[in-house]
Design a protein around this motif. Structure first.
Motif, PDB file in Angstrom:
ATOM      1  N   HIS A  39      -4.443  16.725  -0.111  1.00 49.82           N
ATOM      2  CA  HIS A  39      -3.278  16.225   0.626  1.00 49.82           C
ATOM      3  C   HIS A  39      -3.676  15.914   2.073  1.00 49.82           C
ATOM      4  O   HIS A  39      -4.464  16.637   2.680  1.00 49.82           O
ATOM      5  CB  HIS A  39      -2.168  17.282   0.607  1.00 49.82           C
ATOM      6  N   PRO A  40      -3.109  14.853   2.665  1.00 47.38           N
ATOM      7  CA  PRO A  40      -3.426  14.515   4.057  1.00 47.38           C
ATOM      8  C   PRO A  40      -3.089  15.622   5.066  1.00 47.38           C
ATOM      9  O   PRO A  40      -3.704  15.707   6.123  1.00 47.38           O
ATOM     10  CB  PRO A  40      -2.571  13.278   4.334  1.00 47.38           C
ATOM     11  N   LYS A  41      -2.128  16.488   4.733  1.00 52.69           N
ATOM     12  CA  LYS A  41      -1.739  17.571   5.643  1.00 52.69           C
ATOM     13  C   LYS A  41      -2.456  18.886   5.326  1.00 52.69           C
ATOM     14  O   LYS A  41      -2.034  19.949   5.773  1.00 52.69           O
ATOM     15  CB  LYS A  41      -0.228  17.798   5.580  1.00 52.69           C
ATOM     16  N   HIS A  42      -3.559  18.814   4.559  1.00 48.23           N
ATOM     17  CA  HIS A  42      -4.311  20.028   4.231  1.00 48.23           C
ATOM     18  C   HIS A  42      -4.693  20.765   5.520  1.00 48.23           C
ATOM     19  O   HIS A  42      -5.111  20.162   6.495  1.00 48.23           O
ATOM     20  CB  HIS A  42      -5.581  19.690   3.453  1.00 48.23           C
ATOM     21  N   GLY A  43      -4.525  22.080   5.499  1.00 49.75           N
ATOM     22  CA  GLY A  43      -4.800  22.895   6.675  1.00 49.75           C
ATOM     23  C   GLY A  43      -3.536  23.290   7.417  1.00 49.75           C
ATOM     24  O   GLY A  43      -3.558  24.162   8.277  1.00 49.75           O
TER      25      GLY A  43
END
Length: 76
Positions: A39-43
């Motif tokens: 996912h682009p919002k990983h972290g």
């Protein structure tokens, strides 16, 4: 715990979330919901809860997740 997991399973599909439940004598009970590695919002954590009481940490996690959904998703 059952109520939290039932609720999470009801809303998790297609959102790219990852659920982590952890316990040790050092960290107590920890529940984290974040984004999958793809996912682009990983972290980024959606919620993170820690407590020594298992029942309490699952109740807190459910409340925090519902509040997050109300604030960021228009409801649940």
């Amino acid at each position: 715990m059952d109520d939290f997991l039932r609720f999470y399973n009801m809303i998790k599909d297609g959102n790219g979330w990852a659920l982590e439940i952890y316990h040790s004598s050092i960290m107590d009970w920890c529940i984290t919901i974040g984004y999958k590695t793809t996912h682009p919002k990983h972290g980024t954590d959606i919620i993170k809860v820690q407590d020594c009481d298992m029942e309490l940490v699952f109740a807190k996690a459910q409340i925090k997740l519902k509040e997050w959904l109300l604030d960021n998703n228009g409801g649940y």
